[in-house]
Design an enzyme around this catalytic site. Structure first.
Site, short mmCIF file in Angstrom:
data_model
loop_
_atom_site.label_atom_id
_atom_site.label_comp_id
_atom_site.label_asym_id
_atom_site.label_seq_id
_atom_site.Cartn_x
_atom_site.Cartn_y
_atom_site.Cartn_z
N GLU A 84 0.84 -1.21 -0.08
CA GLU A 84 -0.05 0.07 0.02
C GLU A 84 0.76 1.30 0.14
OE1 GLU A 84 -0.69 -2.62 2.13
OE2 GLU A 84 -2.71 -3.37 1.42
N HIS A 139 -10.98 -4.24 9.90
CA HIS A 139 -11.68 -4.26 8.55
C HIS A 139 -13.21 -3.25 8.54
CE1 HIS A 139 -8.71 -6.95 6.91
NE2 HIS A 139 -9.05 -6.63 5.80
#
Lengths: 325, 331
Positions: free
Chosen positions: B60, B129
């Protein structure tokens, strides 16, 4: 010293650019020590052959990303003293209108995407610039300057992986000056630095960073190959910083000996070495080079005087440039 | 008018902009053949090829950094960050690099990139998440933040984001990808910094973001049955924020509740409530109330997770009390 070439003009320009960096730094150091310059600054003196050897192999369309020790890259990529000193002093006529300063100086007109105060922080930017070149079918190359200390940052491994996967036209230029801030790099870096790049299948070279011709020759070859899609490449440039980590780092015997500094300054100085080469090859006389030095010193003195007198940005600029139109 | 899902709306917006502008490209984890785990980008690689729809390694900070560099040198990348939670991984590239380039360079460098990601709890995805990190991003000068509340909003805001010359972060609610809404066939853009008054009212203003707009609308329906007229406003973009429309509404209704799915403390709701208090204090009949997610990591158990996010019933209950002149202390 690499084998001499016949291009006198190139050699003299490289010499002049190295002297310009050294002179710029001497003036910046004085400005700081005499409390005329605000903030922090990190001197590049001693590493001139790296910036010049590399940037002289690039065009204005080729991009570089720079480090917190970024004045040398900025000068080598073609920046002018006046706008640079204005930037260091926070003046409106600086390259970044005084908003960047020493650690963020950028000069888009010559392809310098900017210094970066986060160690290793520009590796993504450089690799992204190369990705853009590939996607758009442009043939420019991006050089990512960073220090040996930055090889401990994870970002480097993420972007080298992608650069290698996609054959991006980027050259990673690791300026190994032996110190990560105030710590010997050998105390904090395992294994070899070039092996880090080789692990991704990236061709890596180790070169004497005090030999401007060796740096330039290698860079020219790698840039030409990167333009053809043979990149990325990695260069480890063995060099040395004469000053401390930053200008305030004066008493540094606890991590680095005076004898070591003396050895590099007297026997491995890139300007002294190249100067001797130019004279021995009959490319220039001592007098020619002295005259060039004097001219550069005069330019710098004028630029400093100009910058000291130049206006600060108007208060109305403080909230300008947060967002682009 | 045809109805499409939020997912299709985002897909259409990106496809249209990629057709219009060759410098737009898409990158992220599993964006090409897989079309992301939520299938939002399905089919784009077939039209635009792997040169413009690029599958990245799971890196990322690396690929967000690449987007910054590509944007600084003439491309317009759209980065897909699979989960909003991964924003923590990319903070340096987003906040130190992308957000500051324009300012640090005195206006010479620009970073026209879009980071599209998601937010929202109640999917039983547990603490790493399920986060809603819009306040974290909105706190950093130089970043724009958009939060679509429907398929229509998602398409119009995405197209504006892609054409914007600044780094824009778009937070889509994971629960809303399959929600359908009328979306015109013809092109439209929704400008940033213009709030949408979803429902007119006179007694209280309910300001909701993303899926909390639906929560506010449902609360307004409950309140309407009791004779309380609630105005519902979707600010659409946190940065820039359409303060004028919010103030105008509060000056009319004299009461307000701000609802967002980020944690309540130091959050989006705190910012908006504070601005209303500062700028409309003498028009207010009650303190502006904020309703965010509870200040706890999002729990896995459905029995616990559902407790963490504001519900229409809770919003209606608070609105009822405010309108009755009862003082409510925010959590």
């Amino acid at each position: 010293m690499a084998k001499a070439k016949s291009n006198t003009e190139d050699y003299l320009r490289m010499y002049r650019q190295m002297v310009r960096i050294r002179t710029f730094e001497d003036n910046a150091n004085q400005l700081y020590l005499s409390a005329k310059m605000p903030g922090l600054t990190h001197m590049y003196s001693g590493e001139e052959a790296v910036a010049v050897g590399i940037c002289e192999a690039l065009t204005d369309d080729d991009r570089i990303t720079s480090t917190h020790r970024g004045h040398g890259h900025c000068v080598a990529k073609g920046a002018e003293f006046k706008q640079m000193f204005c930037e260091l002093l926070g003046k409106a006529e600086g390259y970044c209108r005084g908003k960047g300063g020493s650690m963020h100086i950028a000069d888009q007109s010559h392809g310098n995407l900017g210094a970066n105060a986060i160690v290793g922080g520009s590796m993504g930017i450089a690799t992204g610039s190369a990705l853009r070149a590939k996607l758009q079918g442009a043939d420019d190359v991006t050089v990512c300057f960073f220090g040996d200390g930055a090889t401990a940052q994870g970002l480097m491994y993420e972007v080298m992986n992608m650069a290698a996967l996609w054959n991006l036209p980027v050259i990673y230029a690791c300026e190994n000056n032996g110190y990560s801030e105030y710590t010997k790099t050998e105390e904090i870096a395992a294994g070899s630095i070039t092996a880090r790049a080789e692990a991704f299948g990236i061709e890596a070279h180790r070169v004497d960073g005090q030999d401007v011709l060796a740096v330039n020759d290698l860079t020219r070859k790698l840039v030409a190959r990167a333009r053809k899609g043979e990149g990325p490449f990695f260069m480890e440039l063995m060099t040395y910083r004469y000053h401390g980590h930053h200008v305030g780092d004066i008493n540094r015997e606890y991590y680095r000996s005076k004898a070591e500094e003396k050895e590099w300054k007297e026997n491995r100085d890139p300007i002294i070495r190249f100067r001797a080469h130019l004279v021995s090859e009959g490319i220039a006389t001592e007098d020619d080079l002295d005259a060039m030095n004097a001219e550069v010193e005069k330019d710098a003195a004028e630029a400093v005087a100009y910058a000291l007198d130049a206006a600060y940005p108007d208060a109305s600029e403080v909230d300008m440039h947060v967002f682009a139109a | 008018m045809r109805e499409i899902t939020l997912s299709q709306a985002v897909n259409e917006a990106i496809a249209e902009e990629m057709r219009r502008d060759a410098s737009v490209f898409l990158m992220g984890e599993d964006v090409a053949e897989a079309g992301t785990p939520f299938k939002v980008l399905s089919g784009l690689v077939e039209e635009f090829g792997t040169e413009r729809v690029i599958d990245t390694p799971i890196s990322e900070p690396g690929f967000v950094g690449l987007a910054v560099g590509a944007a600084m040198t003439g491309a317009r990348p759209i980065v897909d960050l699979m989960f909003g939670d991964f924003i923590y991984l990319v903070m340096d590239q987003l906040c130190n690099q992308a957000a500051k380039q324009h300012y640090m360079s005195g206006g010479k460098l620009t970073v026209p990139m879009v980071l599209r990601t998601n937010m929202g709890a109640t999917r039983r995805s547990a603490a790493q998440h399920s986060q809603s990190l819009q306040a974290l991003v909105a706190h950093i000068p130089g970043l724009k933040v958009a939060m679509p509340s429907s398929a229509y909003e998602a398409k119009g805001l995405m197209k504006t984001a892609i054409r914007d010359n600044n780094p824009v972060v778009i937070f889509e609610d994971k629960l809303m990808y399959q929600d359908k809404a009328p979306v015109p066939e013809e092109e439209y853009l929704i400008p940033f910094g213009v709030a949408n008054v979803k429902r007119q009212g006179t007694d209280i203003t309910l300001i909701g973001t993303s899926s909390m707009v639906q929560v506010a609308e449902k609360a307004a329906e409950i309140l309407a049955l009791e004779g309380i007229s609630a105005e519902v406003i979707d600010p659409r973009t946190m940065v820039p924020l359409d303060e004028a429309t919010l103030l105008e509404s509060v000056k009319k209704t004299s009461r307000a509740i701000v609802i967002d799915e980020g944690h309540q403390s130091y959050g989006v709701t705190a910012e908006i409530a504070s601005r209303l208090n500062e700028k409309a204090f003498y028009h207010l009949d009650a303190p502006v109330l904020r309703m965010g997610a509870m200040d706890v990591p999002v729990p896995f158990s459905p029995a616990l997770e559902d407790l963490t996010v504001p519900t229409p019933e809770q919003v209606a209950a608070n609105a009822r009390k405010l309108c009755a002149g009862e003082l409510i202390h925010a959590a």
